[in-house]
Design an enzyme around this catalytic site. Structure first.
Site, PDB file in Angstrom:
ATOM      1  N   ASP A  27     -10.228  31.156 -21.371  1.00 28.21           N
ATOM      2  CA  ASP A  27     -10.082  30.667 -20.049  1.00 28.21           C
ATOM      3  C   ASP A  27     -11.617  30.432 -19.599  1.00 28.21           C
ATOM      4  O   ASP A  27     -12.369  31.085 -19.685  1.00 28.21           O
ATOM      5  CB  ASP A  27      -9.453  31.651 -19.042  1.00 28.21           C
ATOM      6  CG  ASP A  27      -9.103  31.094 -17.754  1.00 28.21           C
ATOM      7  OD1 ASP A  27      -7.976  30.613 -17.640  1.00 28.21           O
ATOM      8  OD2 ASP A  27      -9.743  31.563 -16.909  1.00 28.21           O
ATOM      9  N   GLU A  42      -6.845  24.992 -17.561  1.00 33.08           N
ATOM     10  CA  GLU A  42      -8.191  25.411 -18.319  1.00 33.08           C
ATOM     11  C   GLU A  42      -8.091  26.537 -19.119  1.00 33.08           C
ATOM     12  O   GLU A  42      -9.218  27.329 -19.574  1.00 33.08           O
ATOM     13  CB  GLU A  42      -9.334  25.672 -17.062  1.00 33.08           C
ATOM     14  CG  GLU A  42      -9.009  27.173 -16.449  1.00 33.08           C
ATOM     15  CD  GLU A  42      -8.179  26.944 -15.177  1.00 33.08           C
ATOM     16  OE1 GLU A  42      -8.187  27.775 -14.428  1.00 33.08           O
ATOM     17  OE2 GLU A  42      -7.603  25.809 -14.980  1.00 33.08           O
ATOM     18  N   ASN A  51     -13.743  22.151  -9.470  1.00 34.96           N
ATOM     19  CA  ASN A  51     -12.928  21.183  -8.909  1.00 34.96           C
ATOM     20  C   ASN A  51     -13.328  21.155  -7.329  1.00 34.96           C
ATOM     21  O   ASN A  51     -13.078  19.880  -6.654  1.00 34.96           O
ATOM     22  CB  ASN A  51     -11.527  21.413  -9.087  1.00 34.96           C
ATOM     23  CG  ASN A  51     -10.990  21.084 -10.474  1.00 34.96           C
ATOM     24  OD1 ASN A  51     -11.395  20.141 -11.274  1.00 34.96           O
ATOM     25  ND2 ASN A  51      -9.944  21.999 -11.202  1.00 34.96           N
ATOM     26  N   ASP A  91     -11.929  17.196 -15.113  1.00 40.29           N
ATOM     27  CA  ASP A  91     -11.367  16.690 -16.248  1.00 40.29           C
ATOM     28  C   ASP A  91     -12.403  16.546 -17.251  1.00 40.29           C
ATOM     29  O   ASP A  91     -12.084  16.569 -18.381  1.00 40.29           O
ATOM     30  CB  ASP A  91     -10.598  15.300 -15.915  1.00 40.29           C
ATOM     31  CG  ASP A  91      -9.217  15.708 -14.993  1.00 40.29           C
ATOM     32  OD1 ASP A  91      -8.896  16.830 -14.916  1.00 40.29           O
ATOM     33  OD2 ASP A  91      -8.604  14.623 -14.694  1.00 40.29           O
TER      34      ASP A  91
END
Length: 337
Positions: A199, A242, A207, A216
């Site tokens: 993770d 993610e 973001n 991305d």
């Protein structure tokens, strides 16, 4: 690729077939006279076209057997009628009886039924018979080519369906398909299997601060780095968002921890160049678990243990690896205290 032809019958029967079938540059030709050997050859080699000599023992049986093999339905089976008594009846009973014979042959599994007619003055095939055999050969070649094209298309569609479009890793659907296979292999062959769940730490901040396009791009760069630092046997999947899963076949717990520690290090030590002006430092948390004999066949137990280790790594401050053995020891100490 050469077309593969099996002739079920005698070598004398093969000699009566058109010369074009004997062209070694075009066809891989095999003659088999025994039923069991023919079945074994069909299963192992999967010839494209089969010529069957009707007068040979087991001819109808092999047509019927082939008809029952759904996975071999693309093989073109041509039944050649060479029984003298039937050829005599053909001339005596007329076209209605001929049609009835053809219908019976097709119902019993043949894709085509051809009468082996020869010239009265010699043993050569009539022009019409030769033309019909070669025409059915062409049909068989066309049929197998369509099958191959379809299989290639299906392979492409399967690859698309099982790939994550953003990262080019295998997707979750691919994991759900492959994990049970790896579990079964580990159980039946008594080999080790490990799994890592990864993770990205604080990915939401990326973001929020830089936008989803940067997020991305970061995932693409991360996956590229992970992929290039895995062993050839390891299989990486995007599990969602993610979060990623790596399957480690033939890998015990200690070896899996070594792989996980290496991945953790190569991610944190070097920033990711989003563009010439933006370089991002990130870390990852990793949970490691190994296959156990009493795990369920779908791998849910294995995934759950790795996920518990991942949660423990995040709770302990992130940017670290926790394996199941370490997690179990901590859990036991907490239970005792």
């Amino acid at each position: 690729m050469k077309t593969s032809i099996l002739v079920f019958g005698s070598h004398n029967f093969l000699a009566t077939l058109p010369d074009q079938i004997h062209d070694a540059n075009t066809f891989n030709l095999k003659v088999i006279s025994d039923f069991n050997q023919a079945v074994s050859h069909i299963q192992n080699v999967q010839p494209d076209i089969i010529f069957v000599q009707t007068s040979w023992k087991g001819s109808i049986k092999i047509c019927s057997w082939l008809k029952e093999q759904n996975q071999l339905s693309w093989i073109h089976c041509i039944l050649i009628e060479d029984r003298p008594q039937q050829l005599v009846k053909k001339s005596q009973r007329g076209w209605e009886w001929e049609f009835e014979m053809t219908a019976n042959a097709l119902n019993q599994g043949a894709d085509a039924y051809i009468w082996l007619l020869t010239e009265e003055t010699n043993d050569r095939l009539t022009t019409a018979t030769k033309s019909l055999i070669l025409s059915q050969l062409t049909v068989g070649v066309r049929k197998v080519q369509k099958y191959r094209d379809l299989m290639n298309t299906n392979d492409i569609l399967s690859a698309i369906a099982l790939a994550d479009s953003l990262t080019d890793l295998n997707n979750r659907r691919a994991l759900e398909w492959d994990l049970p296979r790896q579990i079964n292999k580990a159980r039946t062959q008594d080999i080790s299997l490990s799994l890592i769940i990864i993770d990205v730490d604080f990915f939401k901040k990326v973001n929020d601060q830089h936008g989803h396009l940067v997020g991305d791009r970061l995932l693409q760069l991360l996956c590229s780095r992970l992929r290039h630092n895995l062993r050839s046997q390891d299989i990486a999947f995007r599990y969602g968002g993610e979060e990623f899963v790596v399957l480690l076949p033939h890998t015990n717990g200690d070896e899996a921890m070594t792989v996980a520690e290496r991945l953790n290090r190569i991610v944190r030590e070097q920033p990711f160049a989003i563009n010439s002006n933006l370089h991002l430092h990130i870390t990852i948390s990793l949970g490691v678990a190994c296959f156990q004999p009493d795990d369920d066949e779908k791998g849910m137990n294995l995934l759950h243990r790795a996920d518990q280790c991942l949660l423990a790594a995040k709770a302990a401050g992130r940017n670290q690896v926790i394996g199941w053995e370490q997690y179990s020891q901590v859990s036991n100490l907490e239970a005792v205290s």
